[in-house]
Enzyme design. Structure first.
Site, PDB file in Angstrom:
ATOM      1  CE1 TYR A  24       0.097  53.528 109.061  1.00  0.00           C
ATOM      2  CE2 TYR A  24      -1.438  54.560 110.589  1.00  0.00           C
ATOM      3  CZ  TYR A  24      -0.985  53.441 109.917  1.00  0.00           C
ATOM      4  OH  TYR A  24      -1.618  52.240 110.094  1.00  0.00           O
ATOM      5  CG  ASP A  61      -8.800  31.384 101.647  1.00  0.00           C
ATOM      6  OD1 ASP A  61      -9.144  32.568 101.499  1.00  0.00           O
ATOM      7  OD2 ASP A  61      -8.882  30.779 102.730  1.00  0.00           O
ATOM      8  N   PRO A  62      -6.590  31.685  97.462  1.00  0.00           N
ATOM      9  CG  PRO A  62      -5.944  33.506  96.164  1.00  0.00           C
ATOM     10  CD  PRO A  62      -6.616  33.157  97.459  1.00  0.00           C
ATOM     11  CG  HIS A  63      -3.779  30.082 101.362  1.00  0.00           C
ATOM     12  ND1 HIS A  63      -3.874  31.233 102.088  1.00  0.00           N
ATOM     13  CD2 HIS A  63      -4.716  29.269 101.878  1.00  0.00           C
ATOM     14  CE1 HIS A  63      -4.816  31.118 103.009  1.00  0.00           C
ATOM     15  NE2 HIS A  63      -5.343  29.925 102.892  1.00  0.00           N
ATOM     16  CB  SER A 118      -0.354  48.341 105.719  1.00  0.00           C
ATOM     17  OG  SER A 118       0.209  48.276 107.009  1.00  0.00           O
TER      18      SER A 118
END
Length: 314
Positions: free
Chosen positions: A106, A75-77, A128
């Site tokens: 879609y 986790d980069p955060h 997304s």
């Protein structure tokens, strides 16, 4: 050998918090260093002093073995210091993409896949999402290399700071708080020497044998050292986090509680210990940058919180 016989299993490493610390072990060419050479370099570059004796062998071997596993969560955060929600998982084999991919009609057309079978959007596990976090991580890695001269230096110095804070807590003598016309003697002990830069510790009233009372005291101290709405964040002298440890899953806890003066004969599988937790993210606890003793400032903040907590519980 077992894989050749058709027997295999998946090894995953949850390095969400500590994964970035592997940078400490990599030289400027991103090669994993031998332990003694590593310690020499860390000391010479003033990242981790030899006097701290870090890393110990199990920690060194654990980080060395990461390169051999099937997947890793990072986790980069967290220790990546990226101020946006950013999590990642790396797989050894690209074949995994076929398991997690989804081509939403879609978003994608067949011709998109034919032109570029590496379409990133189809391999995101949570659907997304904006690209800002990914861009932030990319920029951070471009500016700060993932070796001991970049992230390794930043995190390594926080590791040394955590070790120094642990040593300060371990050397603490019982101290007296005066509030409301009476005195109480308190003791503080760290749970264990930190593997990285997280220090866990707790306070107790000298002579108190009740785990319930000890937990109430530490909850009150945590409350005094927590963010409260309406108070500017910089007005807090210190902020700590906390966690609860279950006795049934932490076999070392009875000995720790006994050293804290708690009657361990009253413990059962439902017992849990409320402890304070300090994640030392800053590199500035060492003397390499400042003459000010930030550890003693933090200890003073803890003492102030202890006074307020004892007064509240009286």
């Amino acid at each position: 050998k077992l894989e050749n016989e058709g027997i295999s299993f998946w090894i995953h490493v949850d390095a969400a918090y500590g994964g970035y610390a592997r940078s400490i072990f990599l030289d400027e060419n991103f090669e994993f260093m031998e332990k003694e050479s590593l310690k020499e370099q860390l000391d010479r570059l003033k990242i981790v002093s030899k006097s701290v004796n870090w890393p110990v062998e199990p920690i060194y071997q654990a980080y060395k073995a990461i390169s051999q596993v099937d997947s890793v969560t990072v986790d980069p955060h967290k220790l990546g210091y990226v101020p946006y929600p950013a999590g990642g998982i790396a797989f050894r084999t690209k074949l995994v993409r076929n398991i997690i991919s989804f081509f939403a009609p879609y978003i994608f057309e067949q011709k998109d896949w034919e032109r570029n079978p590496q379409l990133l959007g189809s391999f995101i596990m949570e659907g997304s999402k904006p690209g800002a976090s990914a861009a932030a991580v990319w920029a951070a890695h471009r500016v700060i290399p993932l070796n001991m001269l970049g992230y390794g230096k930043l995190i390594g110095e926080s590791v040394e700071g955590a070790q120094l804070f642990y040593n300060r807590l371990a050397a603490s003598e019982p101290f007296t708080v005066k509030t409301g016309g009476f005195e109480k003697e308190l003791v503080v002990r760290p749970l264990a020497q930190p593997d990285l830069n997280i220090v866990i510790y707790a306070f107790n009233i000298v002579g108190n044998r009740s785990l319930e009372v000890m937990n109430r005291l530490n909850r009150a101290i945590k409350d005094k050292l927590s963010y409260h709405e309406g108070k500017p964040i910089l007005a807090h002298e210190a902020i700590v986090s906390s966690t609860e440890l279950e006795v049934k899953t932490n076999k070392a806890l009875p000995n720790y509680l006994k050293a804290m003066g708690i009657d361990v004969s009253t413990l059962d599988d439902e017992s849990s210990v409320f402890v304070l937790r300090s994640c030392i993210m800053t590199p500035y606890l060492t003397s390499d940058y400042t003459d000010e003793d930030y550890i003693e400032r933090f200890m003073a903040a803890l003492l102030h919180a202890c006074n307020a907590a004892v007064a509240e519980l009286a």
